[in-house]
Motif scaffolding. Structure first.
Motif, mmCIF file in Angstrom:
data_model
loop_
_atom_site.group_PDB
_atom_site.id
_atom_site.type_symbol
_atom_site.label_atom_id
_atom_site.label_comp_id
_atom_site.label_asym_id
_atom_site.label_seq_id
_atom_site.Cartn_x
_atom_site.Cartn_y
_atom_site.Cartn_z
ATOM 1 N N THR A 179 -13.404 78.292 0.122
ATOM 2 C CA THR A 179 -14.331 79.331 0.320
ATOM 3 C C THR A 179 -13.950 80.677 0.631
ATOM 4 O O THR A 179 -13.131 80.690 1.512
ATOM 5 C CB THR A 179 -15.306 78.822 1.430
ATOM 6 O OG1 THR A 179 -15.809 77.328 1.004
ATOM 7 C CG2 THR A 179 -16.653 79.749 1.658
ATOM 8 N N LEU B 106 -10.124 83.643 3.625
ATOM 9 C CA LEU B 106 -10.122 82.316 2.706
ATOM 10 C C LEU B 106 -10.295 81.148 3.701
ATOM 11 O O LEU B 106 -9.349 81.160 4.522
ATOM 12 C CB LEU B 106 -8.908 82.388 1.737
ATOM 13 C CG LEU B 106 -8.501 80.921 1.103
ATOM 14 C CD1 LEU B 106 -9.678 80.657 0.237
ATOM 15 C CD2 LEU B 106 -7.303 81.180 0.361
ATOM 16 N N ARG B 107 -11.138 80.135 3.471
ATOM 17 C CA ARG B 107 -10.983 79.158 4.189
ATOM 18 C C ARG B 107 -10.911 77.908 3.157
ATOM 19 O O ARG B 107 -11.541 77.594 2.256
ATOM 20 C CB ARG B 107 -12.587 78.925 4.616
ATOM 21 C CG ARG B 107 -12.739 77.500 5.648
ATOM 22 C CD ARG B 107 -14.170 77.570 6.262
ATOM 23 N NE ARG B 107 -15.301 77.011 5.357
ATOM 24 C CZ ARG B 107 -16.294 77.654 5.230
ATOM 25 N NH1 ARG B 107 -16.527 78.651 5.844
ATOM 26 N NH2 ARG B 107 -17.258 77.438 4.268
ATOM 27 N N LYS B 108 -9.846 76.914 3.306
ATOM 28 C CA LYS B 108 -9.615 75.724 2.650
ATOM 29 C C LYS B 108 -10.070 74.571 3.712
ATOM 30 O O LYS B 108 -9.139 74.562 4.761
ATOM 31 C CB LYS B 108 -8.218 75.948 2.216
ATOM 32 C CG LYS B 108 -8.114 74.742 1.246
ATOM 33 C CD LYS B 108 -6.648 74.414 0.657
ATOM 34 C CE LYS B 108 -6.303 73.058 0.001
ATOM 35 N NZ LYS B 108 -5.083 72.909 -0.385
ATOM 36 N N THR B 109 -10.606 73.512 3.164
ATOM 37 C CA THR B 109 -11.192 72.533 3.979
ATOM 38 C C THR B 109 -10.949 71.375 2.889
ATOM 39 O O THR B 109 -11.302 71.225 1.694
ATOM 40 C CB THR B 109 -12.414 72.606 4.461
ATOM 41 O OG1 THR B 109 -13.245 72.802 3.531
ATOM 42 C CG2 THR B 109 -12.661 73.560 5.483
#
Lengths: 444, 406
Positions: B14, B25-28
């Protein structure tokens, strides 16, 4: 402690979450769910971009940090970044719920309080009854590369009753909910419940279509709170001003935006579901007056917005849970009380409406509130129940049309809804105010 | 004792856009595991996050049978099916860079506006198996853009919104879309109060009335549709259904959270105007003995319940020009509307264009629209289209006639 890289700003938020959900439908327990989760949200900032990850593998936070550092660009001067410089560095333990945690209340106790309060709804006109117990307990540990080390917590619990009253062709969806911070505060609410149920039955049997058009309106404290939250609170979240010079001039502090008697504040230390002593950037809450005596006096901030507008942090960087980064959000948003009684507020209204509670509300420049229950005001007295789809108004016009406030402001909690902002819904907040009279609103 | 085993893995990238540029930037990665066991009319559920020992989960689920939560054991039988709808959409290694270039093009197309909010790429993998011979697997992905668009100097949090969900990216079409919804922003037109063709997001029109289609409410005579199950309620052209067709429902498994697969991946609630089924779960169906459109959702550690995922209105493949031969109000943003128990719907419109022959004539002032649900989905209903404005992805808009008040 973690192996923070000095060429980046980093923070780690670890949340130990506990929640209970018990649902009864038509007297049968249909759901019992206890959820426990330990999760961390990690942020890394290189002065230009932020890098985030969320993980349930809290033993390997250092490894995740190193992965995030690889994505950014090392910045030896990061400590002087205007965002980083603003971050607070509290070292403290402010756990206030641990001795009376809902985690220690037995399943049987939770079910007992729920069932006991359901007795009141034994009524032939009620065709459906659903009731629920909900609780939430979050233990936070926040660390930052600037040295913050904060332990704090949040807790709420409550019970709610949803019922349908049917009569002939018509029906009414009623609800009663109590939300508190401690289990001991959820007791027996017989009088309040009876009063609301009687109103609901009267509404189902006698509510008439409303006259559409512009009328004076009196809002109950909970509806006034929704109005404050939706109509003005969201506009006080300063992320919407980023990059817009025109808006900064338009929203300059000191501008007159409402009537002289209107003051609205946001404060995370209020008890209830808006309680948030430290935000998710480690900033301690403060009482921020958004409007004081009709004049714009403040707005809500997180690090990036405070730096962009060159203002101070306010403790409003909040994430819905540990899967999301914080954004600017409200906590407990309240309209200050005035100098009248409810009776005085309605006394000189010849033809108007009293909005008792709400189903939902939303706020743009045009805001709306969909009443759940509303009543006619006729010749200074509360009259028949009426069906209203929505009440609407232009925010800025309406703020200037507030011409009466009752003395005491009431802060209202919600254990089911809360606030939504883009992808993050619901966030626990509270809102409230006194009874509020508005000289003209559009009734539909 | 019958058993179900589920795993779900969702990888999400995201990007938050601020002032037209990527800000973060968000990585999950979220992996969940579920075991459900059924015995003697009761259900036991246990769930976990991350890697898990299913034997241990099964033990916990059996213990949870002691809670005596009633739920019928009606598991799907003997279906083995695997589907992979994954398409190459974007290079995740250079996601920030790619989205940055995309935003440069989009923002250049509308220089008087500020773009914000989220750009997300998602990969989903879901598995379901049970002790009655069912073994299902799904893999899929999607790219979704949800951009708030704010005019410089506007007092609104945002003025327009541009969103789609797709498995391909066409930057040229995105630019065209953004131009279309922004270039007449400053041109003001007016209309007299009256009844007009109105084109608006179907979900904004149905809104809270969806709850009146739910089984508890209907069976308790507390629905505005009471007594109408099995009857013609709306126009022949109007249908509401759950859509899990792989070509339409991106990153959505072809089976629901109870392993159920609909015929042709579609289950109808309203079919050609007739009210054919309610929204509910298997437990409610058993209690009330009423038909449901099975479409279950379930938290990883909780009981199945009715889900709204994939809820759609049947569309026609018509263009904006084809459906707007006369002057039409095109509602871009309307929030806060509601419907009374008589079916009277009203909502303020925060932003609308007046259009004709597919061309925007100008922006309308603040208006209110209202009508009765049985009329605007009945005799006044015209059509629903899936590509009214955005050329890139699906966006559902319904054309009907409504009253306009200023």
């Amino acid at each position: 402690m973690f192996n923070f890289n000095p060429n980046f700003y980093s923070d780690v938020r670890i949340v130990d979450s506990f929640s209970t959900k018990i649902i009864f439908k038509k007297g049968v327990m249909e759901n019992y769910n206890v959820q426990k989760e330990l999760r961390a949200f990690i942020r890394v900032f290189d002065g230009k971009l932020w890098y985030y990850t969320s993980t349930s593998d809290v033993k390997n936070i250092d490894k995740e940090l190193q992965n995030l550092y690889k994505q950014g660009t090392p910045n030896p001067d990061i400590a002087n970044d205007p965002i980083v410089k603003r971050f607070e560095t509290h070292i403290c333990n402010k756990m206030i719920f641990d001795k009376n945690s809902v985690r220690n209340i037995s399943k049987e106790q939770k079910i007992e309080i729920l069932k006991k309060n359901a007795e009141i709804y034994k009524n032939d006109l009620i065709s459906y009854l659903e009731y629920y117990y909900l609780d939430k307990s979050d233990n936070y540990h926040f660390y930052s590369s600037k040295g913050a080390d904060i332990q704090h917590d949040y807790q709420h619990c409550g019970i709610g009753y949803n019922y349908f009253i049917t009569s002939g062709k018509d029906h009414f969806k009623g609800r009663f909910q109590v939300g508190k911070n401690y289990f001991d505060e959820i007791v027996y609410f017989e009088n309040e419940q009876k009063d609301e149920l009687e109103k609901g039955i009267d509404y189902a049997l006698h509510a008439e279509p409303c006259d559409k058009g512009y009328f004076p309106v009196v809002l109950s404290p909970v509806v006034a709170g929704v109005f404050a939250h939706e109509s003005f609170g969201h506009k006080s979240e300063s992320d919407f001003m980023i990059g817009d010079e025109t808006m900064r001039k338009e929203w300059a502090l000191g501008k007159k935006v409402g009537s002289d008697i209107l003051s609205i504040y946001d404060y995370g230390a209020n008890s209830g579901t808006g309680y948030c002593l430290f935000d998710d950037e480690g900033t301690m809450t403060q009482k921020t007056y958004l409007i004081r005596n009709g004049v714009l006096t403040g707005r809500l901030h997180m690090g990036t917005t405070a730096a962009d507008l060159d203002e101070d942090l306010t403790g409003n960087a909040r994430a819905m849970n540990c899967k999301f980064e914080p954004v600017v959000r409200m906590t407990s948003t309240v309209i200050d009380g005035g100098d009248k009684t409810f009776e005085e507020l309605i006394a000189d209204i010849k033809d108007g409406y009293y909005i008792h509670n709400y189903a939902h509300g939303s706020g743009m420049t045009q805001f709306t509130i969909a009443p759940e229950m509303a009543f006619k005001i006729k010749d200074g007295k509360i009259g028949k129940p009426v069906k209203i789809s929505v009440i609407t108004g232009n925010v800025f016009e309406t703020l200037g049309l507030i011409d009466g406030l009752s003395k005491d402001a009431k802060v209202c909690n919600s254990i089911t809804g809360g606030c939504g902002k883009m992808e993050q819904f619901p966030l626990h907040v509270s809102f409230g105010g006194p009874y509020v009279r508005i000289s003209k609103m559009n009734i539909q | 004792m019958q058993k179900e085993y589920l795993t779900s893995t969702v990888v999400k990238y995201t990007i938050n856009v601020v002032k037209n540029k990527p800000e973060s930037l968000r990585k999950t990665i979220e992996k969940t595991n579920t075991v459900r066991v059924y015995d003697n009319g009761f259900i036991g559920v246990a769930g976990s996050i991350g890697e898990s020992n299913f034997d241990e989960l099964e033990k916990q689920a059996v213990e949870n049978l002691g809670l005596k939560l009633p739920y019928p054991c009606k598991l799907p039988e003997n279906v083995v099916k695997k589907m992979d709808t994954t398409k190459k959409v974007i290079d995740t290694d250079n996601y920030m860079l790619s989205v940055g270039k995309m935003m440069d093009k989009i923002s250049a197309a509308a220089p008087n506006f500020i773009f914000g909010n989220k750009v997300t790429y998602v990969e989903v993998e879901a598995k379901y198996r049970n002790t009655k011979g069912c073994d299902l697997e799904y893999k899929g992905n999607t790219f979704s853009l949800g951009l708030s668009i704010k005019s410089y100097g506007s007092a609104n949090l945002f003025d327009l919104f541009y969103a789609f969900n797709e498995v391909s990216i066409d930057e040229k079409e995105m630019v065209n879309d953004v131009k279309l919804i922004t270039e007449h922003y400053g041109d003001v037109v007016d209309i007299e109060p009256g009844k007009y063709p109105v084109l608006m997001d179907t979900s904004d029109m149905f809104g809270k009335s969806l709850y009146d289609l739910m089984i508890d409410q209907y069976a308790s005579n507390a629905s505005i549709f009471k007594g109408k199950l099995g009857q013609k309620m709306f126009s022949d052209k109007f249908s509401i259904y759950f859509d899990r067709r792989p070509e339409m429902a991106h990153a959505t498994p072809f089976f629901d959270d109870e392993g159920e697969i609909a015929p042709d991946y579609e289950r109808f609630i309203i079919k050609n105007g007739e009210f054919v089924a309610l929204i509910g779960n298997k437990r409610q169906q058993e209690v009330y003995n009423l038909p449901i459109a099975q479409n279950s959702g379930a938290p990883y550690d909780g009981l199945p319940s009715a889900s709204f995922a994939g809820l759609m209105v049947k569309t026609e493949n018509k263009t904006l020009a084809e459906i707007t031969k006369e002057k039409t109000i095109f509602v871009i943003m309307a929030s806060g509307g509601d419907t009374t128990t008589d079916g009277d719907f009203a909502t303020p419109v925060q932003f609308a264009y007046l259009i004709q022959d597919g061309k925007v004539l100008g922006k309308l002032p603040d208006i209110q629209i209202y009508g009765n649900i049985f009329e605007f989905f009945g005799k006044d209903y015209v059509t629903t289209v899936s590509k009214a404005l955005t050329q890139v992805g699906e966006s559902y808009f319904t054309l009907t006639k409504l009253n306009v008040q200023k």
